[in-house]
Design a protein around this motif. Sequence first.
Motif, PDB file in Angstrom:
ATOM      1  N   LEU A 146       0.854  -1.184   0.000  1.00  0.00           N
ATOM      2  CA  LEU A 146       0.000   0.000   0.000  1.00  0.00           C
ATOM      3  C   LEU A 146       0.892   1.237   0.000  1.00  0.00           C
ATOM      4  CD1 LEU A 146      -2.776   1.400   0.255  1.00  0.00           C
ATOM      5  CD2 LEU A 146      -2.576   1.142   2.734  1.00  0.00           C
ATOM      6  N   VAL A 147       0.773   2.080  -1.029  1.00  0.00           N
ATOM      7  CA  VAL A 147       1.598   3.277  -1.175  1.00  0.00           C
ATOM      8  C   VAL A 147       0.719   4.512  -0.981  1.00  0.00           C
ATOM      9  CG1 VAL A 147       3.120   4.586  -2.687  1.00  0.00           C
ATOM     10  CG2 VAL A 147       3.147   2.081  -2.752  1.00  0.00           C
ATOM     11  N   LYS A 148       1.088   5.317   0.029  1.00  0.00           N
ATOM     12  CA  LYS A 148       0.349   6.551   0.325  1.00  0.00           C
ATOM     13  C   LYS A 148       1.260   7.751   0.120  1.00  0.00           C
ATOM     14  CE  LYS A 148      -3.015   4.911   3.752  1.00  0.00           C
ATOM     15  NZ  LYS A 148      -3.582   5.160   5.095  1.00  0.00           N
ATOM     16  N   LYS A 149       0.739   8.753  -0.583  1.00  0.00           N
ATOM     17  CA  LYS A 149       1.409  10.040  -0.715  1.00  0.00           C
ATOM     18  C   LYS A 149       0.632  11.051   0.124  1.00  0.00           C
ATOM     19  CE  LYS A 149       3.107   9.078  -5.376  1.00  0.00           C
ATOM     20  NZ  LYS A 149       3.125   9.528  -6.794  1.00  0.00           N
ATOM     21  N   TYR A 150       1.339  11.706   1.049  1.00  0.00           N
ATOM     22  CA  TYR A 150       0.636  12.561   1.999  1.00  0.00           C
ATOM     23  C   TYR A 150       1.484  13.773   2.358  1.00  0.00           C
ATOM     24  CZ  TYR A 150       3.707  10.441   5.489  1.00  0.00           C
ATOM     25  OH  TYR A 150       4.807  10.017   6.200  1.00  0.00           O
ATOM     26  N   GLN A 151       0.830  14.755   2.964  1.00  0.00           N
ATOM     27  CA  GLN A 151       1.481  15.977   3.434  1.00  0.00           C
ATOM     28  C   GLN A 151       1.038  16.239   4.867  1.00  0.00           C
ATOM     29  OE1 GLN A 151       0.474  19.648   1.351  1.00  0.00           O
ATOM     30  NE2 GLN A 151       2.612  20.273   1.369  1.00  0.00           N
ATOM     31  N   THR A 152       2.008  16.469   5.752  1.00  0.00           N
ATOM     32  CA  THR A 152       1.724  16.645   7.176  1.00  0.00           C
ATOM     33  C   THR A 152       1.668  18.135   7.520  1.00  0.00           C
ATOM     34  OG1 THR A 152       2.937  14.598   7.605  1.00  0.00           O
ATOM     35  CG2 THR A 152       2.428  15.987   9.496  1.00  0.00           C
ATOM     36  N   GLU A 153       0.735  18.478   8.383  1.00  0.00           N
ATOM     37  CA  GLU A 153       0.586  19.863   8.839  1.00  0.00           C
ATOM     38  C   GLU A 153       0.128  19.878  10.287  1.00  0.00           C
ATOM     39  OE1 GLU A 153      -2.388  21.589   6.320  1.00  0.00           O
ATOM     40  OE2 GLU A 153      -4.049  20.672   7.432  1.00  0.00           O
ATOM     41  N   ASN A 154       0.254  21.026  10.907  1.00  0.00           N
ATOM     42  CA  ASN A 154      -0.175  21.163  12.300  1.00  0.00           C
ATOM     43  C   ASN A 154      -0.619  22.598  12.555  1.00  0.00           C
ATOM     44  OD1 ASN A 154      -0.729  20.707  14.972  1.00  0.00           O
ATOM     45  ND2 ASN A 154       1.394  20.677  15.649  1.00  0.00           N
ATOM     46  N   ARG A 155      -1.740  22.724  13.214  1.00  0.00           N
ATOM     47  CA  ARG A 155      -2.251  24.020  13.674  1.00  0.00           C
ATOM     48  C   ARG A 155      -2.170  24.041  15.193  1.00  0.00           C
ATOM     49  NH1 ARG A 155      -4.796  26.957   9.712  1.00  0.00           N
ATOM     50  NH2 ARG A 155      -5.293  25.808   7.793  1.00  0.00           N
ATOM     51  N   MET A 156      -1.458  25.030  15.715  1.00  0.00           N
ATOM     52  CA  MET A 156      -1.231  25.127  17.157  1.00  0.00           C
ATOM     53  C   MET A 156      -1.679  26.490  17.674  1.00  0.00           C
ATOM     54  SD  MET A 156       2.666  23.626  17.312  1.00  0.00           S
ATOM     55  CE  MET A 156       2.677  23.648  19.120  1.00  0.00           C
ATOM     56  N   GLN A 157      -2.042  26.506  18.929  1.00  0.00           N
ATOM     57  CA  GLN A 157      -2.276  27.765  19.635  1.00  0.00           C
ATOM     58  C   GLN A 157      -1.597  27.663  20.997  1.00  0.00           C
ATOM     59  OE1 GLN A 157      -6.147  29.310  21.524  1.00  0.00           O
ATOM     60  NE2 GLN A 157      -6.058  30.498  19.627  1.00  0.00           N
ATOM     61  N   VAL A 158      -0.750  28.633  21.298  1.00  0.00           N
ATOM     62  CA  VAL A 158       0.002  28.608  22.551  1.00  0.00           C
ATOM     63  C   VAL A 158      -0.202  29.938  23.267  1.00  0.00           C
ATOM     64  CG1 VAL A 158       1.707  27.032  21.582  1.00  0.00           C
ATOM     65  CG2 VAL A 158       2.133  29.488  21.492  1.00  0.00           C
ATOM     66  N   ARG A 159      -0.033  29.892  24.596  1.00  0.00           N
ATOM     67  CA  ARG A 159      -0.072  31.102  25.435  1.00  0.00           C
ATOM     68  C   ARG A 159       1.292  31.241  26.077  1.00  0.00           C
ATOM     69  NH1 ARG A 159      -5.008  32.548  27.347  1.00  0.00           N
ATOM     70  NH2 ARG A 159      -3.985  34.566  27.737  1.00  0.00           N
ATOM     71  N   ILE A 160       1.837  32.430  26.019  1.00  0.00           N
ATOM     72  CA  ILE A 160       3.189  32.683  26.517  1.00  0.00           C
ATOM     73  C   ILE A 160       3.182  33.970  27.325  1.00  0.00           C
ATOM     74  CG2 ILE A 160       3.945  34.017  24.522  1.00  0.00           C
ATOM     75  CD1 ILE A 160       6.064  31.337  26.241  1.00  0.00           C
ATOM     76  N   PRO A 161       3.954  34.050  28.437  1.00  0.00           N
ATOM     77  CA  PRO A 161       4.045  35.332  29.148  1.00  0.00           C
ATOM     78  C   PRO A 161       4.435  36.455  28.188  1.00  0.00           C
ATOM     79  CG  PRO A 161       5.052  33.597  30.455  1.00  0.00           C
ATOM     80  CD  PRO A 161       4.692  32.981  29.134  1.00  0.00           C
ATOM     81  N   THR A 162       3.745  37.587  28.296  1.00  0.00           N
ATOM     82  CA  THR A 162       3.913  38.665  27.327  1.00  0.00           C
ATOM     83  C   THR A 162       5.356  39.121  27.215  1.00  0.00           C
ATOM     84  OG1 THR A 162       1.654  39.407  27.757  1.00  0.00           O
ATOM     85  CG2 THR A 162       3.123  40.977  26.715  1.00  0.00           C
ATOM     86  N   GLU A 163       6.087  39.138  28.319  1.00  0.00           N
ATOM     87  CA  GLU A 163       7.474  39.601  28.258  1.00  0.00           C
ATOM     88  C   GLU A 163       8.390  38.597  27.548  1.00  0.00           C
ATOM     89  OE1 GLU A 163       6.820  37.517  32.221  1.00  0.00           O
ATOM     90  OE2 GLU A 163       5.788  39.002  30.969  1.00  0.00           O
ATOM     91  N   LYS A 164       7.902  37.371  27.326  1.00  0.00           N
ATOM     92  CA  LYS A 164       8.689  36.338  26.639  1.00  0.00           C
ATOM     93  C   LYS A 164       8.251  36.149  25.182  1.00  0.00           C
ATOM     94  CE  LYS A 164      10.910  35.073  30.410  1.00  0.00           C
ATOM     95  NZ  LYS A 164      12.382  35.195  30.569  1.00  0.00           N
ATOM     96  N   LEU A 165       7.361  37.004  24.699  1.00  0.00           N
ATOM     97  CA  LEU A 165       6.829  36.829  23.348  1.00  0.00           C
ATOM     98  C   LEU A 165       7.932  36.902  22.293  1.00  0.00           C
ATOM     99  CD1 LEU A 165       4.482  36.568  21.358  1.00  0.00           C
ATOM    100  CD2 LEU A 165       4.163  39.042  21.505  1.00  0.00           C
ATOM    101  N   GLY A 166       8.816  37.875  22.400  1.00  0.00           N
ATOM    102  CA  GLY A 166       9.897  38.012  21.436  1.00  0.00           C
ATOM    103  C   GLY A 166      10.823  36.818  21.423  1.00  0.00           C
ATOM    104  N   GLU A 167      11.135  36.274  22.600  1.00  0.00           N
ATOM    105  CA  GLU A 167      12.019  35.113  22.683  1.00  0.00           C
ATOM    106  C   GLU A 167      11.389  33.896  22.016  1.00  0.00           C
ATOM    107  OE1 GLU A 167      13.740  34.283  26.511  1.00  0.00           O
ATOM    108  OE2 GLU A 167      13.480  36.351  27.173  1.00  0.00           O
ATOM    109  N   LEU A 168      10.080  33.701  22.220  1.00  0.00           N
ATOM    110  CA  LEU A 168       9.426  32.548  21.607  1.00  0.00           C
ATOM    111  C   LEU A 168       9.373  32.691  20.088  1.00  0.00           C
ATOM    112  CD1 LEU A 168       7.979  29.872  21.912  1.00  0.00           C
ATOM    113  CD2 LEU A 168       5.837  31.110  22.170  1.00  0.00           C
TER     114      LEU A 168
END
Length: 333
Positions: A146-168
Amino acid sequence: MFTSFLLLIFKCYKRSWLNFDSSKTTKISAMKTTYITLSLSAILLLGIYSCKKGEVASTDLEAYATTDSASAIVSDSISSVAEMKVKDKQFIKTADVNMEVKDVYNATIAIEKSVQELGGFVTNSNLQSNVVSENTYNTSNEKAMLVKKYQTENRMQVRIPTEKLGELLTAINTNKLFLNSRSINAEDVTANIKYSELEGKRNQKTSENISKLKTNKDKVTLDDENMSEGNLQKLSSMNMTDDLKYSTIDIYIKEPQLRIAEIAVTNTTSIDNKYKYNFIYDAKDGFVYGFYLIQRIIVGLINVWPLLLIAAAILYFLRKRKISKPEYPKNPE
């Protein structure tokens, strides 16, 4: 330094003048010699001083350029919006990142690890593979691929301390192959906070005024409505405080190329052909089916016997009437 050198030359000139003979001609000749020496020395010193000044200016310019270049690198790696702080202002910051990565699963693990290290948390992560095509190829009577051709993706939502936003955002940027888009939004909610405080005071004042009323049905209704409004105001304030403390980042990552999965499976076609036809079993099943069909027909006739009886009676009377009807001979012309 230049002035000290001139003073030193002048002192030497003075000493030589005092040691010379009192003859006027000799003194004039000595003065000329000393003057020429002094002038040449001053010119030489001035040239050396100018060269040194030029070197110092060149060094300062290079240092300034290096500092400016380093500042430019920092400003490129960390967005000014993410790090923005304004006196007497409050901002709710959000970000959205859309990029392509080499491996979605490894990038997801790296991002989640960075979020955890910076004191944040993941609120949503939906990693999935979209199958583009799927085909089965028989390799033997028992096996197939069985041969499958596929594409992987991910949708994420994260919360980060505001002062660390630039670092993330910087950490997320290290996983990219190609950045499709990145947007950062800073919403000024200073006025909203002040309005929330004023509404809280108004709600408290209303509660005090209601408590002064006489106890009756209207007072209970007003107190209940005011309490409900106060609870909604507190909930809104809590949500705003949480949004100020933690920034929300929506992340979409995908792989630019299709992946191919080869899965060993059973050759179902040969098995279907093996058991598709069986004459003895089919013949036996045909006799059994015919026998049960006769039974179902008989049972069906039994169920409609009143109708059959009525039909037989009508047919009998029609035939009897036809027999009893006389036939008249035809008149000859």
